[in-house]
Enzyme design. Sequence first.
Site, PDB file in Angstrom:
ATOM      1  N   GLU A 181      -7.451  -1.819  -1.096  1.00  0.00           N
ATOM      2  CA  GLU A 181      -6.892  -2.384   0.117  1.00  0.00           C
ATOM      3  C   GLU A 181      -5.818  -1.523   0.774  1.00  0.00           C
ATOM      4  OE1 GLU A 181      -7.731  -7.045  -0.794  1.00  0.00           O
ATOM      5  OE2 GLU A 181      -5.675  -6.354  -1.065  1.00  0.00           O
ATOM      6  N   CYS A 197      -1.386 -13.952   0.126  1.00  0.00           N
ATOM      7  CA  CYS A 197      -2.128 -12.702   0.317  1.00  0.00           C
ATOM      8  C   CYS A 197      -3.508 -13.066   0.854  1.00  0.00           C
ATOM      9  CB  CYS A 197      -2.368 -11.982  -0.997  1.00  0.00           C
ATOM     10  SG  CYS A 197      -1.027 -11.963  -2.146  1.00  0.00           S
TER      11      CYS A 197
END
Length: 168
Positions: free
Chosen positions: A106, A59
């Site tokens: 996000e 990630c």
Amino acid sequence: MVDEHDVQTGTMGKMEVHKRALLHRAFSVFVFNDKGEMLLHKRADKKYHSAGLWTNACCSHPKPGEDTLVAAAIRLQEEMGFNTELNKAFDFIYKAPFDNGLTEYEFDHVFIGKYDGNISPNTEEVSDYCFKSVEEIKDSLQTHPQKYTEWFKIAFPKMELYLETASN
């Protein structure tokens, strides 16, 4: 930084955007082996948040102007030490505050790939890794949710649904 439609609204340093809880672009990479097992990695103990927790293969955040798929492939190589073809699976928005005052807010682009070769993780990023079946992960998330990153707890059920839909 982006809006709810993933349209860039500006740029800001990673730590500042997390301190101010502003929506920004990110990506998550899920990798499976030929047995259908998912690659998990344990974040290094020195990470600025979610240290020592288990999560998907990789990630991160693309750099300003960087294509998200390209960024995901580069980061997978940097963190896990291998390359594989990645395909866009889905995206989602999530917000998760952390004890250290930072917040992940996000627009997360999720990519999926297959890989069965050697893995050479960067020890600055990764302290351990393993492949587990989707069922094993699902059970572990229910019995030990504290062992996993916040975004993984949100993304994993979405990945399960994606895999189920893709197989039909």
